[in-house]
Design an enzyme around this catalytic site. Structure first.
Site, mmCIF file in Angstrom:
data_model
loop_
_atom_site.group_PDB
_atom_site.id
_atom_site.type_symbol
_atom_site.label_atom_id
_atom_site.label_comp_id
_atom_site.label_asym_id
_atom_site.label_seq_id
_atom_site.Cartn_x
_atom_site.Cartn_y
_atom_site.Cartn_z
ATOM 1 N N SER A 1 -37.595 -50.738 32.225
ATOM 2 C CA SER A 1 -36.530 -50.098 33.359
ATOM 3 C C SER A 1 -36.556 -48.735 33.409
ATOM 4 O O SER A 1 -36.928 -48.108 32.389
ATOM 5 C CB SER A 1 -34.862 -50.741 32.661
ATOM 6 O OG SER A 1 -34.076 -49.910 33.425
ATOM 7 N N TYR B 1 -28.617 -51.239 26.292
ATOM 8 C CA TYR B 1 -29.560 -51.809 27.236
ATOM 9 C C TYR B 1 -30.879 -50.972 27.333
ATOM 10 O O TYR B 1 -31.991 -51.061 27.142
ATOM 11 C CB TYR B 1 -29.212 -52.071 28.636
ATOM 12 C CG TYR B 1 -30.140 -52.513 29.716
ATOM 13 C CD1 TYR B 1 -30.637 -53.564 29.611
ATOM 14 C CD2 TYR B 1 -30.548 -51.548 30.511
ATOM 15 C CE1 TYR B 1 -31.333 -53.976 30.802
ATOM 16 C CE2 TYR B 1 -31.235 -51.832 31.754
ATOM 17 C CZ TYR B 1 -31.806 -53.187 31.696
ATOM 18 O OH TYR B 1 -32.670 -53.568 32.740
HETATM 19 P P1 NDP Z 1 -31.995 -61.597 36.850
HETATM 20 O O1 NDP Z 1 -30.875 -61.752 35.918
HETATM 21 O O2 NDP Z 1 -31.842 -61.780 38.328
HETATM 22 O O3 NDP Z 1 -33.068 -62.779 36.364
HETATM 23 C C1 NDP Z 1 -33.255 -62.840 34.949
HETATM 24 C C2 NDP Z 1 -34.463 -63.610 34.797
HETATM 25 O O4 NDP Z 1 -34.686 -63.604 33.303
HETATM 26 C C3 NDP Z 1 -34.347 -65.063 34.918
HETATM 27 O O5 NDP Z 1 -35.391 -65.999 35.296
HETATM 28 C C4 NDP Z 1 -33.718 -65.739 33.501
HETATM 29 O O6 NDP Z 1 -33.829 -66.902 33.414
HETATM 30 C C5 NDP Z 1 -34.553 -64.960 32.522
HETATM 31 N N1 NDP Z 1 -34.117 -65.063 31.396
HETATM 32 C C6 NDP Z 1 -32.877 -64.310 30.725
HETATM 33 N N2 NDP Z 1 -32.780 -64.579 29.583
HETATM 34 C C7 NDP Z 1 -33.681 -65.513 29.078
HETATM 35 C C8 NDP Z 1 -34.189 -66.053 28.086
HETATM 36 N N3 NDP Z 1 -33.499 -66.028 26.781
HETATM 37 N N4 NDP Z 1 -35.245 -67.038 28.043
HETATM 38 C C9 NDP Z 1 -35.985 -67.053 29.048
HETATM 39 N N5 NDP Z 1 -35.558 -66.386 30.441
HETATM 40 C C10 NDP Z 1 -34.830 -65.893 30.343
HETATM 41 O O7 NDP Z 1 -32.563 -60.249 36.523
HETATM 42 P P2 NDP Z 1 -33.645 -59.050 37.289
HETATM 43 O O8 NDP Z 1 -34.537 -60.133 38.123
HETATM 44 O O9 NDP Z 1 -32.887 -58.431 38.096
HETATM 45 O O10 NDP Z 1 -34.515 -58.419 36.057
HETATM 46 C C11 NDP Z 1 -35.676 -59.042 35.638
HETATM 47 C C12 NDP Z 1 -36.265 -57.782 34.666
HETATM 48 O O11 NDP Z 1 -36.045 -56.404 35.090
HETATM 49 C C13 NDP Z 1 -35.297 -57.654 33.391
HETATM 50 O O12 NDP Z 1 -36.090 -57.650 32.447
HETATM 51 C C14 NDP Z 1 -34.382 -56.575 33.633
HETATM 52 O O13 NDP Z 1 -33.886 -56.009 32.365
HETATM 53 C C15 NDP Z 1 -35.311 -55.686 34.440
HETATM 54 N N6 NDP Z 1 -34.767 -54.867 35.288
HETATM 55 C C16 NDP Z 1 -34.059 -55.221 36.534
HETATM 56 C C17 NDP Z 1 -33.489 -54.073 37.272
HETATM 57 C C18 NDP Z 1 -32.628 -54.433 38.510
HETATM 58 O O14 NDP Z 1 -32.013 -53.598 39.021
HETATM 59 N N7 NDP Z 1 -32.289 -55.741 38.921
HETATM 60 C C19 NDP Z 1 -33.699 -52.918 36.928
HETATM 61 C C20 NDP Z 1 -34.486 -52.345 35.946
HETATM 62 C C21 NDP Z 1 -35.193 -53.668 35.175
HETATM 63 P P3 NDP Z 1 -32.844 -68.154 33.460
HETATM 64 O O15 NDP Z 1 -31.736 -67.713 34.676
HETATM 65 O O16 NDP Z 1 -33.744 -69.514 33.692
HETATM 66 O O17 NDP Z 1 -32.250 -68.111 31.958
#
Ligand code: NDP
Length: 235
Positions: A130, A144
């Site tokens: 991030s 975070y």
């Molecule tokens: P979302 O919340 O939209 O999606 C998160 C994804 O991670 C889902 O597919 C979820 O799967 C999966 N996930 C979460 N916990 C687990 C777990 N315990 N085991 C397996 N899978 C898991 O988030 P984003 O797409 O926005 O974020 C993706 C990445 O990008 C993250 O690492 C986030 O920190 C990073 N990020 C996002 C930003 C943003 O503005 N959106 C900015 C900067 C970084 P499921 O629902 O099936 O559990």
């Protein structure tokens, strides 16, 4: 372009992870992705793209490592799973913080090391970090941001460890990106945009396109680095 490449995406059911699954399958890779809570989205994505899906909670180290082992040799590894626990550090639940550390840091490290055991020479490891690893302009984001900073030294070190095998290890650092975690029309959007050069959310597809370049043959010289795609959030 990615024909004959085996890819594993940890956390691919929604948001940025789903966009990466979509992009890599479109480029011809054979993709396996994990999900934890979002069965419907995972099954729909699997049907739409042909990628295989397996349920694995990234916070469960034994289960995660078993999934990585069972996947066999992986050419392209993307660790995207992440959660964001934010708020007043004096009142946040310490168990929630520890679960975030388990997913965002511990799982990223252990899965990357495990996948490297069988990874062919010239493989790719990408962690989704991030822009908050570089800049924390708001309250409530200490823990975070800490989890995302940890990925920076992780990729620096692992790039050295696996460089002899021409395996590249990088972190891609998105800024505000329109997903369930951070919707473009959410209540904090104006605040986020106020510190950005380009005052709008990015899309998950933008991040996936960046990942697709890093895993391509042309990305072979990029390693141990932070690749930031944040609309100038950290400028
Ligand atoms: P979302 O919340 O939209 O999606 C998160 C994804 O991670 C889902 O597919 C979820 O799967 C999966 N996930 C979460 N916990 C687990 C777990 N315990 N085991 C397996 N899978 C898991 O988030 P984003 O797409 O926005 O974020 C993706 C990445 O990008 C993250 O690492 C986030 O920190 C990073 N990020 C996002 C930003 C943003 O503005 N959106 C900015 C900067 C970084 P499921 O629902 O099936 O559990």
């Amino acid at each position: 372009m990615l024909t004959k490449k085996n890819a594993l995406v940890i956390g691919g059911s929604r948001g940025i992870g789903a966009a990466i699954v979509n992009r890599l399958t479109r480029e011809g890779a054979d993709v396996l992705f994990t999900w934890s809570g979002s069965r419907n989205q995972a099954e729909e994505l699997s049907r739409r793209t042909g990628a295989r899906a397996v349920r694995t909670d990234a916070a469960n180290r034994a289960a995660l490592l078993a999934t990585v082992r069972e996947a066999g040799p992986i050419d392209l590894f993307i660790f995207n799973a992440g959660i964001c626990i934010s708020g007043n550090p004096l009142t946040l639940d310490p168990d929630d913080i520890d679960r975030m550390i388990d997913i965002n840091i511990r799982a990223a490290y252990h899965a990357s090391v495990e996948v490297a055991r069988l990874m062919p020479d010239g493989g790719r490891i990408i962690l989704i970090g991030s822009t908050n690893a570089n800049r924390v302009p708001f309250t409530g984001l200490a823990a975070y941001s800490m989890t995302k900073s940890a990925l920076q030294s992780m990729v620096r070190g692992l790039a050295r460890d696996f460089g002899e095998r021409r395996i590249t290890v990088n972190v891609v650092q998105p800024g505000p990106t329109d997903t369930d975690m951070n919707p473009a029309n959410g209540p904090l959007s104006d605040l986020m945009h106020s510190v950005m050069a380009i005052k709008e959310h990015g899309t998950a597809d933008d991040v996936a396109a960046y990942v697709s370049f890093l895993v391509s043959a042309e990305g072979r010289g990029i390693t141990g680095s932070m690749q930031t795609i944040d609309g100038g959030f950290s400028a």
